[in-house]
Design a protein around this motif. Structure first.
Motif, mmCIF file in Angstrom:
data_model
loop_
_atom_site.group_PDB
_atom_site.id
_atom_site.type_symbol
_atom_site.label_atom_id
_atom_site.label_comp_id
_atom_site.label_asym_id
_atom_site.label_seq_id
_atom_site.Cartn_x
_atom_site.Cartn_y
_atom_site.Cartn_z
ATOM 1 N N VAL A 1 -46.454 -17.045 8.944
ATOM 2 C CA VAL A 1 -45.679 -16.866 10.200
ATOM 3 C C VAL A 1 -45.111 -15.225 10.051
ATOM 4 C CG1 VAL A 1 -43.783 -17.293 11.748
ATOM 5 C CG2 VAL A 1 -45.039 -19.074 10.576
ATOM 6 N N LEU A 2 -45.370 -14.518 11.150
ATOM 7 C CA LEU A 2 -44.639 -13.299 11.358
ATOM 8 C C LEU A 2 -44.323 -13.081 12.823
ATOM 9 C CD1 LEU A 2 -43.682 -10.846 9.754
ATOM 10 C CD2 LEU A 2 -45.942 -9.808 10.066
ATOM 11 N N ASN A 3 -42.932 -13.083 13.254
ATOM 12 C CA ASN A 3 -42.888 -13.171 14.688
ATOM 13 C C ASN A 3 -41.326 -12.801 14.964
ATOM 14 O OD1 ASN A 3 -41.344 -15.486 14.329
ATOM 15 N ND2 ASN A 3 -42.863 -16.600 15.002
ATOM 16 N N ALA A 4 -40.857 -12.549 16.200
ATOM 17 C CA ALA A 4 -39.476 -12.374 16.634
ATOM 18 C C ALA A 4 -39.152 -13.275 17.544
ATOM 19 C CB ALA A 4 -39.564 -10.851 17.628
ATOM 20 N N LEU A 5 -37.711 -13.569 17.555
ATOM 21 C CA LEU A 5 -37.007 -14.676 18.070
ATOM 22 C C LEU A 5 -35.436 -14.159 18.402
ATOM 23 C CD1 LEU A 5 -35.788 -17.551 15.745
ATOM 24 C CD2 LEU A 5 -36.806 -15.479 14.794
ATOM 25 N N PRO A 6 -34.858 -14.916 19.460
ATOM 26 C CA PRO A 6 -33.522 -14.762 19.508
ATOM 27 C C PRO A 6 -32.678 -15.536 18.348
ATOM 28 C CG PRO A 6 -34.345 -15.927 21.288
ATOM 29 C CD PRO A 6 -35.512 -15.577 20.787
ATOM 30 N N PRO B 223 -30.506 -18.040 17.067
ATOM 31 C CA PRO B 223 -29.795 -19.273 17.312
ATOM 32 C C PRO B 223 -28.326 -19.105 17.003
ATOM 33 C CG PRO B 223 -31.791 -20.096 16.293
ATOM 34 C CD PRO B 223 -31.614 -18.544 16.080
ATOM 35 N N ALA B 224 -27.490 -19.833 17.624
ATOM 36 C CA ALA B 224 -25.976 -19.728 17.392
ATOM 37 C C ALA B 224 -25.736 -19.666 15.766
ATOM 38 C CB ALA B 224 -25.137 -20.611 18.282
ATOM 39 N N GLU B 225 -25.902 -20.901 15.242
ATOM 40 C CA GLU B 225 -25.544 -21.134 13.901
ATOM 41 C C GLU B 225 -26.120 -19.962 12.819
ATOM 42 O OE1 GLU B 225 -25.953 -24.710 10.325
ATOM 43 O OE2 GLU B 225 -26.568 -25.022 12.501
ATOM 44 N N LEU B 226 -27.464 -19.719 13.021
ATOM 45 C CA LEU B 226 -28.159 -18.637 12.264
ATOM 46 C C LEU B 226 -27.454 -17.310 12.622
ATOM 47 C CD1 LEU B 226 -30.500 -17.882 10.400
ATOM 48 C CD2 LEU B 226 -32.030 -17.659 12.110
ATOM 49 N N ALA B 227 -27.042 -17.006 13.568
ATOM 50 C CA ALA B 227 -26.470 -15.777 14.080
ATOM 51 C C ALA B 227 -25.174 -15.542 13.448
ATOM 52 C CB ALA B 227 -26.091 -15.681 15.348
ATOM 53 N N ALA B 228 -24.322 -16.833 13.316
ATOM 54 C CA ALA B 228 -23.154 -16.643 12.347
ATOM 55 C C ALA B 228 -23.346 -16.367 11.028
ATOM 56 C CB ALA B 228 -22.303 -18.038 12.711
ATOM 57 N N HIS B 229 -24.219 -17.134 10.559
ATOM 58 C CA HIS B 229 -24.424 -16.736 8.983
ATOM 59 C C HIS B 229 -24.845 -15.173 8.741
ATOM 60 C CE1 HIS B 229 -24.123 -20.752 7.258
ATOM 61 N NE2 HIS B 229 -24.900 -21.030 7.964
ATOM 62 N N GLY C 131 -23.768 -12.626 10.664
ATOM 63 C CA GLY C 131 -22.899 -11.809 11.437
ATOM 64 C C GLY C 131 -23.386 -11.068 12.682
ATOM 65 N N LEU C 132 -24.214 -11.931 13.561
ATOM 66 C CA LEU C 132 -24.767 -11.302 14.646
ATOM 67 C C LEU C 132 -24.386 -12.118 15.750
ATOM 68 C CD1 LEU C 132 -28.651 -11.094 13.414
ATOM 69 C CD2 LEU C 132 -26.882 -9.066 13.635
ATOM 70 N N ALA C 133 -24.368 -11.529 16.974
ATOM 71 C CA ALA C 133 -24.211 -12.343 18.204
ATOM 72 C C ALA C 133 -25.338 -13.078 18.681
ATOM 73 C CB ALA C 133 -24.130 -11.364 19.382
ATOM 74 N N ALA C 134 -25.002 -14.527 19.062
ATOM 75 C CA ALA C 134 -26.016 -15.306 19.415
ATOM 76 C C ALA C 134 -26.958 -14.716 20.316
ATOM 77 C CB ALA C 134 -25.754 -16.836 20.065
ATOM 78 N N GLY C 135 -28.304 -14.868 20.189
ATOM 79 C CA GLY C 135 -29.268 -14.486 20.944
ATOM 80 C C GLY C 135 -29.718 -13.218 20.724
ATOM 81 N N GLU C 136 -28.962 -12.331 19.640
ATOM 82 C CA GLU C 136 -29.561 -10.967 19.149
ATOM 83 C C GLU C 136 -30.747 -11.105 18.477
ATOM 84 O OE1 GLU C 136 -27.603 -7.284 16.396
ATOM 85 O OE2 GLU C 136 -26.387 -8.978 17.248
ATOM 86 N N LEU C 137 -31.543 -9.989 18.422
ATOM 87 C CA LEU C 137 -33.030 -10.139 17.924
ATOM 88 C C LEU C 137 -33.306 -10.308 16.260
ATOM 89 C CD1 LEU C 137 -36.046 -9.782 18.859
ATOM 90 C CD2 LEU C 137 -35.919 -7.630 18.440
#
Length: 233
Positions: free
Chosen positions: A100-105, A107-113, A115-121
């Motif tokens: 796998v090699l791709n981009a995604l927004p 998710p909220a839980e992963l973003a929190a881990h 230090g990003l905003a939800a939906g950030e690339l």
């Protein structure tokens, strides 16, 4: 020409290890036991055991005897190492499959881990690293896109995520946890292992001075990999 007695003993012990009659950590017959079994001198038995230890098959402990060595790769738990370099340092060949090699927004839980905003690339990669064509590590990694903008353009069959990220966002610190888990069916299949055997799972979050660079899950077949470290008192 007759085969020297010490070689007969070495071949017999090696065969028991290869056939799993003796497993890593098992104590092998003592010098006295080998003397009785093969009808040789104690010096001959000692030479066989010493040479097997020199070849890395046995570990000798003063006062306790000789034990079958654990030949699984050993990685440091206190260092962040490039899996490709680790394999090459053992004199083996590293190769990699990109699943796998791709981009995604994010998710909220992963973003929190991370230090990003939800939906950030985020960028996401799933790779299987092989040692001498045998799968050794399943790597799922999420990467902060703003810190590694060319991540998706890398040829990870020729380099590794660790090597690229070290170049563009040098490691400042990391945290990691280690646990035993059963692999998901897709992971077991990718690692060419039974689904009912445990994996060693390392969850590792790496930081540069600008923030969290990546969050990786690294799974290894438990019978092919170890972690360890040296501690000075």
């Amino acid at each position: 020409m007759a085969i020297p007695q010490y070689i007969r003993i070495k071949d017999a012990v090696r065969r028991r290890i290869e056939q799993a009659e003796l497993r890593p950590g098992d104590r092998v017959p003592s010098e006295n036991q080998l003397v009785a079994e093969f009808g040789v001198s104690r010096m001959t038995a000692r030479r066989a055991l010493l040479e097997l230890a020199d070849e890395g098959l046995l570990q000798r402990t003063q006062g306790l005897g000789s034990f079958v060595a654990d030949l699984r790769p050993l990685s440091s738990i206190s260092q962040i190492r490039n899996i490709a370099e680790e394999i090459r340092q053992r004199g083996h060949v590293h190769s990699c499959r990109v699943l796998v090699l791709n981009a995604l927004p994010a998710p909220a839980e992963l973003a929190a881990h991370m230090g990003l905003a939800a939906g950030e690339l985020l960028y996401h990669s799933v790779l299987v690293h092989l040692e001498n064509a045998l799968p050794l590590q399943w790597e799922s990694r999420h990467v902060t896109a703003s810190l590694a903008p060319d991540y998706l353009q890398q040829d990870f069959s020729q380099t590794t995520p660790s090597a690229y990220l070290s170049a563009v966002a040098p490691l400042a610190e990391a945290d990691q946890t280690v646990e035993a888990v059963l692999p998901a069916p897709s992971v077991a299949d990718a690692l060419a292992m039974p689904g009912d055997q445990p994996c060693l799972k390392i969850t590792r979050r790496t930081f540069s001075h600008r923030g969290v660079v990546s969050l990786a899950e690294l799974l290894h077949p438990g019978d092919r990999y170890r972690l360890g470290s040296h501690i000075d008192a």
